[in-house]
Design a protein around this motif. Structure first.
Motif, PDB file in Angstrom:
ATOM      1  N   PHE A 406       0.841  -1.200   0.000  1.00 41.85           N
ATOM      2  CA  PHE A 406       0.000   0.000   0.000  1.00 41.85           C
ATOM      3  C   PHE A 406       0.879   1.253   0.000  1.00 41.85           C
ATOM      4  N   LEU A 407       1.907   1.254   0.851  1.00 44.19           N
ATOM      5  CA  LEU A 407       2.784   2.419   0.938  1.00 44.19           C
ATOM      6  C   LEU A 407       3.662   2.566  -0.293  1.00 44.19           C
ATOM      7  N   GLU A 408       4.038   1.468  -0.915  1.00 45.74           N
ATOM      8  CA  GLU A 408       4.830   1.563  -2.144  1.00 45.74           C
ATOM      9  C   GLU A 408       4.089   2.392  -3.193  1.00 45.74           C
ATOM     10  N   HIS A 409       2.793   2.142  -3.324  1.00 44.30           N
ATOM     11  CA  HIS A 409       2.003   2.900  -4.287  1.00 44.30           C
ATOM     12  C   HIS A 409       1.854   4.365  -3.844  1.00 44.30           C
ATOM     13  N   ALA A 410       1.614   4.572  -2.552  1.00 44.18           N
ATOM     14  CA  ALA A 410       1.480   5.937  -2.041  1.00 44.18           C
ATOM     15  C   ALA A 410       2.774   6.720  -2.231  1.00 44.18           C
ATOM     16  N   PHE A 411       3.913   6.073  -1.952  1.00 44.38           N
ATOM     17  CA  PHE A 411       5.207   6.720  -2.138  1.00 44.38           C
ATOM     18  C   PHE A 411       5.412   7.101  -3.604  1.00 44.38           C
ATOM     19  N   ALA A 412       5.090   6.165  -4.512  1.00 45.08           N
ATOM     20  CA  ALA A 412       5.323   6.413  -5.938  1.00 45.08           C
ATOM     21  C   ALA A 412       4.507   7.600  -6.424  1.00 45.08           C
ATOM     22  N   LEU A 413       3.248   7.679  -6.028  1.00 46.58           N
ATOM     23  CA  LEU A 413       2.397   8.797  -6.444  1.00 46.58           C
ATOM     24  C   LEU A 413       2.916  10.114  -5.869  1.00 46.58           C
ATOM     25  N   THR A 414       3.290  10.086  -4.587  1.00 45.81           N
ATOM     26  CA  THR A 414       3.769  11.309  -3.938  1.00 45.81           C
ATOM     27  C   THR A 414       5.108  11.750  -4.519  1.00 45.81           C
ATOM     28  N   ASP A 415       6.012  10.804  -4.742  1.00 46.20           N
ATOM     29  CA  ASP A 415       7.313  11.138  -5.326  1.00 46.20           C
ATOM     30  C   ASP A 415       7.146  11.826  -6.679  1.00 46.20           C
ATOM     31  N   ALA A 416       6.258  11.286  -7.500  1.00 47.09           N
ATOM     32  CA  ALA A 416       6.045  11.884  -8.823  1.00 47.09           C
ATOM     33  C   ALA A 416       5.553  13.317  -8.703  1.00 47.09           C
ATOM     34  N   ALA A 417       4.657  13.561  -7.747  1.00 43.93           N
ATOM     35  CA  ALA A 417       4.142  14.909  -7.552  1.00 43.93           C
ATOM     36  C   ALA A 417       5.228  15.840  -7.024  1.00 43.93           C
ATOM     37  N   VAL A 418       6.034  15.359  -6.076  1.00 42.43           N
ATOM     38  CA  VAL A 418       7.110  16.179  -5.513  1.00 42.43           C
ATOM     39  C   VAL A 418       8.078  16.605  -6.619  1.00 42.43           C
ATOM     40  N   GLU A 419       8.459  15.681  -7.455  1.00 40.99           N
ATOM     41  CA  GLU A 419       9.404  16.005  -8.518  1.00 40.99           C
ATOM     42  C   GLU A 419       8.810  16.983  -9.524  1.00 40.99           C
ATOM     43  N   LYS A 420       7.551  16.798  -9.853  1.00 41.75           N
ATOM     44  CA  LYS A 420       6.898  17.722 -10.773  1.00 41.75           C
ATOM     45  C   LYS A 420       6.713  19.102 -10.133  1.00 41.75           C
ATOM     46  N   TYR A 421       6.271  19.129  -8.870  1.00 38.42           N
ATOM     47  CA  TYR A 421       6.054  20.396  -8.173  1.00 38.42           C
ATOM     48  C   TYR A 421       7.362  21.158  -8.011  1.00 38.42           C
ATOM     49  N   THR A 422       8.433  20.440  -7.664  1.00 39.00           N
ATOM     50  CA  THR A 422       9.731  21.091  -7.487  1.00 39.00           C
ATOM     51  C   THR A 422      10.208  21.704  -8.800  1.00 39.00           C
ATOM     52  N   GLY A 423      10.052  20.947  -9.871  1.00 41.95           N
ATOM     53  CA  GLY A 423      10.484  21.442 -11.171  1.00 41.95           C
ATOM     54  C   GLY A 423       9.718  22.657 -11.640  1.00 41.95           C
ATOM     55  N   ARG A 424       8.460  22.751 -11.226  1.00 43.46           N
ATOM     56  CA  ARG A 424       7.629  23.880 -11.663  1.00 43.46           C
ATOM     57  C   ARG A 424       7.600  25.028 -10.650  1.00 43.46           C
ATOM     58  N   GLY A 425       8.342  24.883  -9.550  1.00 37.92           N
ATOM     59  CA  GLY A 425       8.425  25.970  -8.580  1.00 37.92           C
ATOM     60  C   GLY A 425       7.235  26.086  -7.664  1.00 37.92           C
ATOM     61  N   PHE A 426       6.417  25.021  -7.537  1.00 41.66           N
ATOM     62  CA  PHE A 426       5.280  25.061  -6.623  1.00 41.66           C
ATOM     63  C   PHE A 426       5.789  25.019  -5.186  1.00 41.66           C
ATOM     64  N   THR A 427       5.006  25.531  -4.264  1.00 41.96           N
ATOM     65  CA  THR A 427       5.483  25.677  -2.888  1.00 41.96           C
ATOM     66  C   THR A 427       4.750  24.830  -1.869  1.00 41.96           C
ATOM     67  N   HIS A 428       3.679  24.129  -2.252  1.00 42.21           N
ATOM     68  CA  HIS A 428       2.969  23.355  -1.238  1.00 42.21           C
ATOM     69  C   HIS A 428       2.276  22.146  -1.833  1.00 42.21           C
ATOM     70  N   LEU A 429       2.384  21.036  -1.115  1.00 46.57           N
ATOM     71  CA  LEU A 429       1.668  19.802  -1.431  1.00 46.57           C
ATOM     72  C   LEU A 429       1.197  19.204  -0.118  1.00 46.57           C
ATOM     73  N   GLN A 430      -0.037  18.745  -0.077  1.00 51.35           N
ATOM     74  CA  GLN A 430      -0.557  18.116   1.132  1.00 51.35           C
ATOM     75  C   GLN A 430      -0.883  16.646   0.854  1.00 51.35           C
ATOM     76  N   VAL A 431      -0.494  15.791   1.791  1.00 52.71           N
ATOM     77  CA  VAL A 431      -0.778  14.359   1.716  1.00 52.71           C
ATOM     78  C   VAL A 431      -1.367  13.941   3.059  1.00 52.71           C
ATOM     79  N   ALA A 432      -2.461  13.202   3.043  1.00 56.12           N
ATOM     80  CA  ALA A 432      -3.109  12.801   4.288  1.00 56.12           C
ATOM     81  C   ALA A 432      -3.425  11.312   4.269  1.00 56.12           C
ATOM     82  N   PHE A 433      -3.189  10.677   5.394  1.00 55.51           N
ATOM     83  CA  PHE A 433      -3.537   9.272   5.579  1.00 55.51           C
ATOM     84  C   PHE A 433      -4.616   9.182   6.652  1.00 55.51           C
ATOM     85  N   GLY A 434      -5.734   8.555   6.319  1.00 57.15           N
ATOM     86  CA  GLY A 434      -6.826   8.444   7.269  1.00 57.15           C
ATOM     87  C   GLY A 434      -7.133   7.008   7.628  1.00 57.15           C
TER      88      GLY A 434
END
Length: 481
Positions: A406-434
């Protein structure tokens, strides 16, 4: 541990039904929560009987003055262990986690901060009255030139030399001696708390309570104000800090102290500089030498504080020290991360019973991962009182095997977003586990993701908030020492 069990039995008249460790910080003292159906207490095992006795004596003294401090209900004859009332697990630092993450301080948070500053004045002035410093305080009874020099040398040997900065020790000593004389003569004086910061303010029943004052002594009141308002990890906005400083000065006057605001602020600047150097000495020792991650994570924040102080001219009176600090803060290892385009990832654990966390950045995006399909350790009595931070729960989840893919998939999705956000200069991403209660599966998952992101992407900031547990941690952008 046995002595704590014996003290609990003697006090409560029955044995503790549950005993588990409570997380500490940099202190060698060990803390445990001992509970039964009728009473819950905090047990403390210390390495210094004199320090323990100082805490016990000061606790009684401050309580008599109407200050909210824990009551010591039992102590061992040798001074190595004692039991105190339980103030819970929510510190003021924890309560302000969401404020730091969003850079917005709500009215309740500001009210707690103002009350804390009022209580600081009461602790210092009322606590001074009738206190036999020579009999009670440890390791020294007053703040003097020697105390200042100890801390300045702590900075010099544990941080400045370790940083690799070059300096002339004789010329630096001249400025150190000037600072020592000025600080030791500053007034007004009172009971100096010594380690007054938001992690040592607990929130119970909506009010601030105070812990870890065992190093208290007589000294200038400026020291504690500087410690609290310029705490590196607290990151109070300038306007909040100024408002709290005004509140504090007014509170001193309400306690009967004649304060000249201009002179007080001028002296306060010297204490802010001194306290920042002292803190860096502590971070250097606990981080570089003891390799404690909490302190390593705080170094760049404290160095940035120091840069701001240098820009504000607070070291202008000490020209060689100013020059040395300017060279030190310019070292590559302390290079500030770009603030405008630094990505901050806020990671929550939460209970679906109380709703998905709001996105304080206003972006309204990010990921929400539902952990409720994973086998729940909370269904078993032995795990129910624990959280996803505790070893037995971690082993249960990992050995069961459901949570890791479960976490492998969550990590992969989050990593992809972090790399894209960093490259585009975005400043915030929120991730929540419930999960159902926000205690086991979600806490474990959020903790794992936060550590993963901090280790894989050291240039980003990760703000971890276990909402239902009132626990928060900020992993700051790091330049390797």
């Amino acid at each position: 541990m046995n002595i704590l069990k014996q003290l609990f039995l003697a006090y409560a008249g029955h044995e503790a039904s549950d005993i588990h460790p409570v997380a500490g910080a940099g202190s060698p003292r060990r803390y445990y929560r001992l509970s039964s159906p009728s009473v819950t207490l905090i047990g403390v095992l210390g390495e210094s009987p004199a320090e323990n006795r100082a805490f016990i004596a000061l606790s009684g003294h401050l309580s008599d003055k109407g200050i909210n401090v824990p009551e010591v209900v039992a102590a061992s004859d040798d001074g190595m262990a004692y039991l105190q009332t339980d103030l819970g697990d929510v510190s003021l630092y924890d309560r302000l986690a969401s404020c730091r993450a969003a850079d917005i301080y709500d009215s309740e948070a500001l009210s707690l901060l103002r009350e804390t500053m009022r209580q600081l004045a009461a602790i210092q002035i009322r606590g001074d009255k009738g206190l036999d410093y020579g009999k009670v305080c440890y390791p020294v009874s007053r703040f003097d030139e020697r105390s200042v020099m100890f801390d300045l040398n702590y900075f010099k040997y544990c941080f400045l030399k370790a940083s690799g900065a070059e300096f002339d020790e004789n010329r630096l000593q001249d400025d150190f001696e000037t600072i020592s004389e000025e600080l030791s003569l500053a007034g007004p004086t009172g009971f100096m708390y010594r380690d007054f910061q938001s992690r040592n303010v607990m929130i119970k029943d909506g009010k601030p309570w105070f812990i870890d004052f065992q190093g208290g002594r007589r000294g200038p009141v400026h020291y504690d104000a500087a410690s609290f308002l310029w705490q590196a990890r607290a990151r109070y906005p300038d306007e909040v800090r100024e408002s709290l400083l005004d509140e504090y000065v007014a509170a001193l006057r309400a306690e009967g102290v004649d304060v000249d605001s201009t002179a007080f602020r001028r002296d306060l600047e010297r204490f802010v500089l001194f306290r920042t150097l002292q803190v860096l000495g502590t971070y250097g020792f606990r981080g570089y030498y003891e390799r404690k991650s909490l302190f390593l994570q705080s170094i760049n924040l404290a160095v940035e504080n120091l840069r701001q102080l240098l820009r504000a001219g607070v070291a202008d009176e000490y020209p060689y020290l100013k020059d040395t600090l300017a060279k030190m803060t310019a070292l590559q290892r302390f290079s500030p991360s770009p603030t405008r385009n630094t990505l901050r990832v806020t990671v929550y654990s939460f209970s679906y019973r109380t709703g998905i966390p709001d996105d304080g950045s206003g972006n309204g995006g990010g990921f929400v991962f539902d952990c409720r399909a994973i086998h729940n350790p909370g269904r078993y009595a032995q795990y129910a009182p624990l959280t996803g931070l505790d070893g037995p729960v971690i082993r249960f989840l990992e050995e069961n095997g459901e949570i890791l893919p479960f976490l492998e998939h969550a990590f992969a999705l989050t990593d992809a977003a972090v790399e894209k956000y960093t490259g585009r200069g975005f400043t915030h991403l929120q991730v929540a586990f419930g999960c159902t209660g926000g205690r086991h599966r979600s806490v474990y998952s959020a903790q794992r993701l936060a550590v993963h992101l901090h280790e894989k992407y050291p240039a980003i900031e990760v703000c971890l908030i276990h909402r239902e547990q009132n626990i928060s941690t900020t992993f700051s952008p790091q330049t390797a020492p």
